[in-house]
Design a protein around this motif. Structure first.
Motif, PDB file in Angstrom:
ATOM      1  N   LEU A   1       8.372  -3.097   2.424  1.00 38.69           N
ATOM      2  CA  LEU A   1       7.935  -2.128   3.320  1.00 38.69           C
ATOM      3  C   LEU A   1       8.048  -3.194   4.800  1.00 38.69           C
ATOM      4  CD1 LEU A   1       4.464  -0.736   2.202  1.00 38.69           C
ATOM      5  CD2 LEU A   1       6.370  -0.396   1.855  1.00 38.69           C
ATOM      6  N   SER A   2       9.272  -3.843   4.499  1.00 34.50           N
ATOM      7  CA  SER A   2       9.442  -4.621   6.258  1.00 34.50           C
ATOM      8  C   SER A   2      10.925  -4.426   6.393  1.00 34.50           C
ATOM      9  CB  SER A   2       9.631  -6.065   5.836  1.00 34.50           C
ATOM     10  OG  SER A   2       9.659  -6.946   7.306  1.00 34.50           O
ATOM     11  N   PRO A   3      11.075  -3.699   7.952  1.00 31.60           N
ATOM     12  CA  PRO A   3       9.991  -3.839   8.907  1.00 31.60           C
ATOM     13  C   PRO A   3       9.124  -2.596   8.936  1.00 31.60           C
ATOM     14  CG  PRO A   3      11.972  -3.497   9.736  1.00 31.60           C
ATOM     15  CD  PRO A   3      12.463  -3.489   8.261  1.00 31.60           C
ATOM     16  N   PHE A   4       9.646  -1.281   8.298  1.00 37.04           N
ATOM     17  CA  PHE A   4       8.401  -0.290   8.413  1.00 37.04           C
ATOM     18  C   PHE A   4       8.082   0.207   7.318  1.00 37.04           C
ATOM     19  CE2 PHE A   4       8.758   4.416   8.739  1.00 37.04           C
ATOM     20  CZ  PHE A   4       7.454   5.006   9.889  1.00 37.04           C
ATOM     21  N   PRO A   5       7.275   0.734   6.940  1.00 38.01           N
ATOM     22  CA  PRO A   5       6.244   0.722   8.277  1.00 38.01           C
ATOM     23  C   PRO A   5       5.263  -0.520   8.325  1.00 38.01           C
ATOM     24  CG  PRO A   5       5.463   1.674   5.478  1.00 38.01           C
ATOM     25  CD  PRO A   5       7.010   1.370   5.856  1.00 38.01           C
ATOM     26  N   GLY A   6       5.438  -1.891   7.161  1.00 41.78           N
ATOM     27  CA  GLY A   6       4.984  -2.586   7.744  1.00 41.78           C
ATOM     28  C   GLY A   6       3.543  -2.864   6.691  1.00 41.78           C
ATOM     29  N   ALA A   7       3.473  -3.632   5.208  1.00 43.13           N
ATOM     30  CA  ALA A   7       2.291  -3.955   4.858  1.00 43.13           C
ATOM     31  C   ALA A   7       1.428  -5.098   5.656  1.00 43.13           C
ATOM     32  CB  ALA A   7       2.839  -5.036   3.805  1.00 43.13           C
ATOM     33  N   TRP A   8       0.503  -4.160   5.976  1.00 44.52           N
ATOM     34  CA  TRP A   8      -0.533  -4.990   6.792  1.00 44.52           C
ATOM     35  C   TRP A   8      -2.579  -5.466   5.502  1.00 44.52           C
ATOM     36  CZ3 TRP A   8      -5.153  -1.949   6.589  1.00 44.52           C
ATOM     37  CH2 TRP A   8      -5.019  -0.385   6.532  1.00 44.52           C
ATOM     38  N   ALA A   9      -2.709  -6.186   6.534  1.00 40.94           N
ATOM     39  CA  ALA A   9      -4.277  -6.406   6.058  1.00 40.94           C
ATOM     40  C   ALA A   9      -4.693  -6.757   7.283  1.00 40.94           C
ATOM     41  CB  ALA A   9      -4.646  -8.011   5.199  1.00 40.94           C
ATOM     42  N   GLU A  10      -6.383  -6.410   7.179  1.00 40.44           N
ATOM     43  CA  GLU A  10      -7.107  -6.378   8.389  1.00 40.44           C
ATOM     44  C   GLU A  10      -7.652  -8.287   8.722  1.00 40.44           C
ATOM     45  OE1 GLU A  10     -10.689  -3.658   8.603  1.00 40.44           O
ATOM     46  OE2 GLU A  10      -8.962  -2.523   8.732  1.00 40.44           O
ATOM     47  N   LEU A  11      -8.095  -8.472   9.930  1.00 43.37           N
ATOM     48  CA  LEU A  11      -8.677  -9.617   9.729  1.00 43.37           C
ATOM     49  C   LEU A  11      -9.048  -9.505  10.964  1.00 43.37           C
ATOM     50  CD1 LEU A  11      -8.418 -13.575   9.707  1.00 43.37           C
ATOM     51  CD2 LEU A  11      -6.440 -12.597  11.705  1.00 43.37           C
ATOM     52  N   ASP A  12     -10.755  -9.686  11.282  1.00 41.40           N
ATOM     53  CA  ASP A  12     -11.939  -9.772  12.029  1.00 41.40           C
ATOM     54  C   ASP A  12     -11.498  -8.589  11.846  1.00 41.40           C
ATOM     55  OD1 ASP A  12     -12.631 -12.535  11.531  1.00 41.40           O
ATOM     56  OD2 ASP A  12     -10.930 -12.665  12.930  1.00 41.40           O
ATOM     57  N   GLY A  13     -10.794  -7.746  11.884  1.00 41.77           N
ATOM     58  CA  GLY A  13     -11.233  -6.033  12.183  1.00 41.77           C
ATOM     59  C   GLY A  13      -9.941  -4.907  12.746  1.00 41.77           C
ATOM     60  N   ALA A  14      -8.656  -5.938  13.322  1.00 37.86           N
ATOM     61  CA  ALA A  14      -7.743  -5.831  13.457  1.00 37.86           C
ATOM     62  C   ALA A  14      -6.596  -5.770  12.562  1.00 37.86           C
ATOM     63  CB  ALA A  14      -7.240  -6.684  14.366  1.00 37.86           C
ATOM     64  N   ARG A  15      -5.777  -5.004  12.695  1.00 38.63           N
ATOM     65  CA  ARG A  15      -4.966  -4.660  11.222  1.00 38.63           C
ATOM     66  C   ARG A  15      -3.057  -6.143  12.018  1.00 38.63           C
ATOM     67  NH1 ARG A  15      -2.844   0.615   9.793  1.00 38.63           N
ATOM     68  NH2 ARG A  15      -4.481   1.773   9.263  1.00 38.63           N
ATOM     69  N   VAL A  16      -3.061  -7.552  11.082  1.00 40.76           N
ATOM     70  CA  VAL A  16      -2.064  -7.681  11.065  1.00 40.76           C
ATOM     71  C   VAL A  16      -0.651  -7.038  10.512  1.00 40.76           C
ATOM     72  CG1 VAL A  16      -1.418  -9.690  11.395  1.00 40.76           C
ATOM     73  CG2 VAL A  16      -3.356 -10.105  12.005  1.00 40.76           C
ATOM     74  N   LYS A  17       0.413  -7.066  10.191  1.00 39.65           N
ATOM     75  CA  LYS A  17       1.358  -6.446   9.476  1.00 39.65           C
ATOM     76  C   LYS A  17       2.021  -8.403   9.026  1.00 39.65           C
ATOM     77  CE  LYS A  17       2.781  -2.131  11.371  1.00 39.65           C
ATOM     78  NZ  LYS A  17       3.874  -1.618  11.726  1.00 39.65           N
ATOM     79  N   PHE A  18       2.374  -8.387   7.987  1.00 38.99           N
ATOM     80  CA  PHE A  18       2.846  -9.440   6.876  1.00 38.99           C
ATOM     81  C   PHE A  18       3.915  -8.719   6.612  1.00 38.99           C
ATOM     82  CE2 PHE A  18      -1.774  -9.480   6.883  1.00 38.99           C
ATOM     83  CZ  PHE A  18      -0.888 -11.004   6.377  1.00 38.99           C
TER      84      PHE A  18
END
Length: 302
Positions: free
Chosen positions: A225-242
């Motif tokens: 999924l890199s670069p689009f749409p980008g795999a993501w997870a939440e850190l302190d309620g905000a999205r971070v793409k890996f």
């Protein structure tokens, strides 16, 4: 050879360039209509193929459909020897497929019959394929079901979808040029339809990382999924793409950071992200990300 070229994204650009450099006559380019884009998301943006064709002085058409009799008559009137299609984005009705003297050839980014459909590169990486490639196919009414004329293979290795797309675009361009040179001597090979797999379009809903999966699966998911749409997870309620990662040794609760080097536990093993991106921020390497974000041992990505 008189060619109609049909393509839209960056993947198709090398093929158009290669056909021009090979001294074929590109009588017209068909591409997707301009879409809202730009920095504010409002300016109409032409496809990469459209932009290249205009620079080359080639006529560009971008109908929203090819189903009307009027559009089909305009297409046939170009009197092309062949149409070359690369990630065009519209279904070609029978009247379009049959109009060029030699029909329509497609540059498809998989080793057919594997990964027919919209997202073959993403799905190949996510499935853990060791090898992929490009197939030149004679188009027919079915979805990527036509007989094959040529293939080229390349290892998937540790590539992201962005990297593999660039590689396959160049390989496909050269393969198409070679196919047109040898077209009278080539014999088509029917696909094994029983062995076919389908590469469905990527849904943004599947981009969230499932930390309960094995580290190898999570890395494939990230790279696919890199670069689009980008795999993501939440850190302190905000999205971070890996955007890139590697599997490493480690164990713990899935999604839990195991050390100060951002090792993250999975259902089996662990990963270490190599490139990340916070929402609204540029992508950065792990050391730079850690410099600006406090992510210590015990932190959990949701």
């Amino acid at each position: 050879m008189r060619i109609i070229f049909m393509g839209s994204p960056e993947f198709a650009v090398p093929t158009l360039q290669a056909l021009v450099h090979a001294a074929h006559e590109i009588v017209c380019v068909y591409t997707q209509p301009p879409r809202p884009g730009g920095r504010r998301g409002k300016e109409l943006t032409e496809t990469p193929v459209h932009q290249l064709a205009e620079r080359l002085g080639i006529e560009v058409r971008h109908p929203t459909s090819l189903k009307s009799e009027q559009e089909q008559e305009k297409f046939a009137a170009l009197d092309a020897d062949i149409a070359v299609v690369a990630a065009y984005g519209l279904i070609l009705p029978p009247a379009i497929l049959d109009a060029p003297k030699r029909g329509c050839l497609n540059v498809h980014a998989s080793l057919l019959p594997d990964w027919r459909g919209a997202a073959p590169i993403h799905r190949s990486i996510m499935a853990g394929d060791e090898v992929t490639g490009v197939t030149i196919m004679q188009m027919e009414a079915g979805l990527d079901t036509g007989p094959m004329l040529a293939t080229v293979r390349t290892p998937v290795e540790n590539k992201t979808t962005g990297e593999l797309t660039e590689e396959l675009a160049e390989l496909g361009a050269q393969l198409m040029v070679g196919t047109l040179i040898d077209i009278d001597a080539l014999h088509t090979v029917e696909q094994d339809h029983d062995a076919a797999s389908y590469a469905r379009k990527i849904d943004k809903a599947e981009a969230r990382i499932d930390w309960s999966r094995s580290a190898e699966d999570v890395v494939r998911h990230i790279h696919g999924l890199s670069p689009f749409p980008g795999a993501w997870a939440e850190l302190d309620g905000a999205r971070v793409k890996f955007l890139r990662a590697e599997p490493v040794d480690g164990s713990g609760g899935p999604g839990t950071v195991l050390d100060d080097d951002l090792t993250i536990a999975c259902g089996e093993g662990a990963i270490r992200p190599l490139r990340l991106q916070r929402a609204g921020k540029p992508a950065m390497e792990r050391p730079e990300f850690l410099h600006g974000n406090s992510v210590g041992e015990g932190t959990r990505f949701a």
